[in-house]
Write a protein that holds these residues in place. Structure first.
Motif, PDB file in Angstrom:
ATOM      1  N   ARG A 147       0.763  -0.993   0.111  1.00 55.25           N
ATOM      2  CA  ARG A 147       0.002   0.007  -0.027  1.00 55.25           C
ATOM      3  C   ARG A 147       0.888   1.106  -0.065  1.00 55.25           C
ATOM      4  O   ARG A 147       1.346   1.826   1.207  1.00 55.25           O
ATOM      5  CB  ARG A 147      -0.906   0.088   1.108  1.00 55.25           C
ATOM      6  CG  ARG A 147      -1.841   1.087   1.160  1.00 55.25           C
ATOM      7  CD  ARG A 147      -2.933   1.211   2.449  1.00 55.25           C
ATOM      8  NE  ARG A 147      -3.681   2.234   2.339  1.00 55.25           N
ATOM      9  CZ  ARG A 147      -4.986   2.107   1.982  1.00 55.25           C
ATOM     10  NH1 ARG A 147      -5.575   1.019   1.541  1.00 55.25           N
ATOM     11  NH2 ARG A 147      -5.637   3.194   1.900  1.00 55.25           N
ATOM     12  N   PRO A 148       1.369   1.842  -1.087  1.00 58.08           N
ATOM     13  CA  PRO A 148       2.077   2.726  -1.349  1.00 58.08           C
ATOM     14  C   PRO A 148       1.486   4.300  -0.735  1.00 58.08           C
ATOM     15  O   PRO A 148       0.378   4.321  -0.500  1.00 58.08           O
ATOM     16  CB  PRO A 148       2.529   3.012  -2.854  1.00 58.08           C
ATOM     17  CG  PRO A 148       1.248   2.386  -3.296  1.00 58.08           C
ATOM     18  CD  PRO A 148       0.876   1.344  -2.568  1.00 58.08           C
ATOM     19  N   THR A 149       2.439   5.190  -0.386  1.00 63.50           N
ATOM     20  CA  THR A 149       2.010   6.594  -0.125  1.00 63.50           C
ATOM     21  C   THR A 149       2.427   7.568  -1.247  1.00 63.50           C
ATOM     22  O   THR A 149       3.567   7.472  -1.833  1.00 63.50           O
ATOM     23  CB  THR A 149       2.667   7.079   1.302  1.00 63.50           C
ATOM     24  OG1 THR A 149       2.261   6.081   2.370  1.00 63.50           O
ATOM     25  CG2 THR A 149       2.328   8.538   1.270  1.00 63.50           C
TER      26      THR A 149
ATOM     27  N   HIS B 191      -3.777   3.369  -2.163  1.00 63.72           N
ATOM     28  CA  HIS B 191      -2.587   3.986  -1.634  1.00 63.72           C
ATOM     29  C   HIS B 191      -3.050   4.899  -0.598  1.00 63.72           C
ATOM     30  O   HIS B 191      -4.412   5.475  -0.626  1.00 63.72           O
ATOM     31  CB  HIS B 191      -2.049   4.621  -2.804  1.00 63.72           C
ATOM     32  CG  HIS B 191      -2.625   5.565  -3.437  1.00 63.72           C
ATOM     33  ND1 HIS B 191      -3.849   5.175  -4.315  1.00 63.72           N
ATOM     34  CD2 HIS B 191      -2.882   6.874  -3.290  1.00 63.72           C
ATOM     35  CE1 HIS B 191      -4.154   6.426  -4.983  1.00 63.72           C
ATOM     36  NE2 HIS B 191      -3.844   7.336  -4.328  1.00 63.72           N
TER      37      HIS B 191
END
Length: 269
Positions: free
Chosen positions: A160-162, A184
């Protein structure tokens, strides 16, 4: 040429320019508007004048492309050679609004690539820099001294990227791009600090699908690349720097903390 002494010089110059900006903020900045309707203040002009004088004294043979100088009609054609790109006050809108997320940016371009850069956030008392030997960040004391320096590195792309995006600009194409990537989180921050957050491994992706100028991105891009990240066009090609068609306009881009391009980017498919 790009050694610790070179980066120290760029860093000291950026810190000195930041002190000029804070002096203007303390006395009250007068805002005017350029022909393209973007704001400019005395802080932009004083900081740029300081940087140009320092670079001319230390590196007289390297041309400089700077935002306010270019607006005034003074812009060298550097081709694909070595030159400096300067944005003495990135985040002028944040500065005018009283926010602290504005930066001083100095980058060295060589062979159309940002090979070294310094980003300084005067009000936050932080600086970031990057070159062939990696990237680091430091706290800055009230007298401009370096209190501590820490090496920084990007992180592998998490499940789950930022994503980071602009505080002062709402951009339809950027929002459309973000809607098309996996689940994200989102962080909102001003100026070239978005590059630095990714470089520190605190975020993972910075898309900007609008037309910026190269001085807006070069220093932050240099820090990110030195920390292990990449900056690509939305189609997955390289983002290059240099004059094209009489302009230093930038490509639309996506910056990533990982060197391996994820499969949801066009070049990874």
């Amino acid at each position: 040429m790009i050694d610790s002494a070179f980066l120290d010089f760029l860093e000291r110059t950026a810190i000195a320019a930041g002190a000029e900006i804070l002096l203007v903020r303390q006395s009250g900045a007068v805002v005017s508007y350029k022909s393209d309707a973007t704001p400019v203040t005395g802080a932009d002009e004083r900081a740029e004048a300081l940087i140009l004088a320092a670079l001319a004294e230390r590196y007289p043979d390297i041309p400089v492309v700077a935002e306010e100088q270019t607006s005034a009609g003074h812009c060298p054609d550097c081709g694909a050679g070595r030159f400096f790109l300067v944005d003495a006050l990135d985040g002028t809108k944040d500065f005018i609004q009283g926010r602290d997320e504005f930066t001083v940016n100095i980058a060295l371009i060589d062979g159309e690539v940002p090979v070294a850069g310094v980003v300084h956030a005067p009000a936050m008392r932080r600086t970031w820099r990057g070159g062939p030997d990696g990237a680091d960040t430091a706290e800055i004391g009230p007298d401009g001294s370096i209190i501590g320096r820490v090496r920084i590195r990007t992180r592998p792309m998490p499940a789950r990227p930022t994503a980071v995006k602009s505080f002062s600009h709402s951009e339809t194409d950027t929002e459309t791009f973000l809607a098309g990537i996996p689940e994200h989180d989102t962080a909102v921050i001003g100026s070239s600090l978005k590059f630095c957050i990714v470089a520190e491994g605190k975020a993972d992706i910075y898309p900007r699908l609008v037309n910026l100028m190269q001085w807006d991105t070069a220093a932050g891009d240099a820090v990110l690349r030195a920390a292990g990240g990449v900056t690509l066009t939305p189609e997955g090609g390289p983002v290059l720097y240099g004059q094209r068609d009489g302009s230093y306009a930038n490509s639309r881009f996506v910056s990533l903390g990982c060197s391996e391009v994820p499969d949801w980017m066009p070049s990874g498919r």
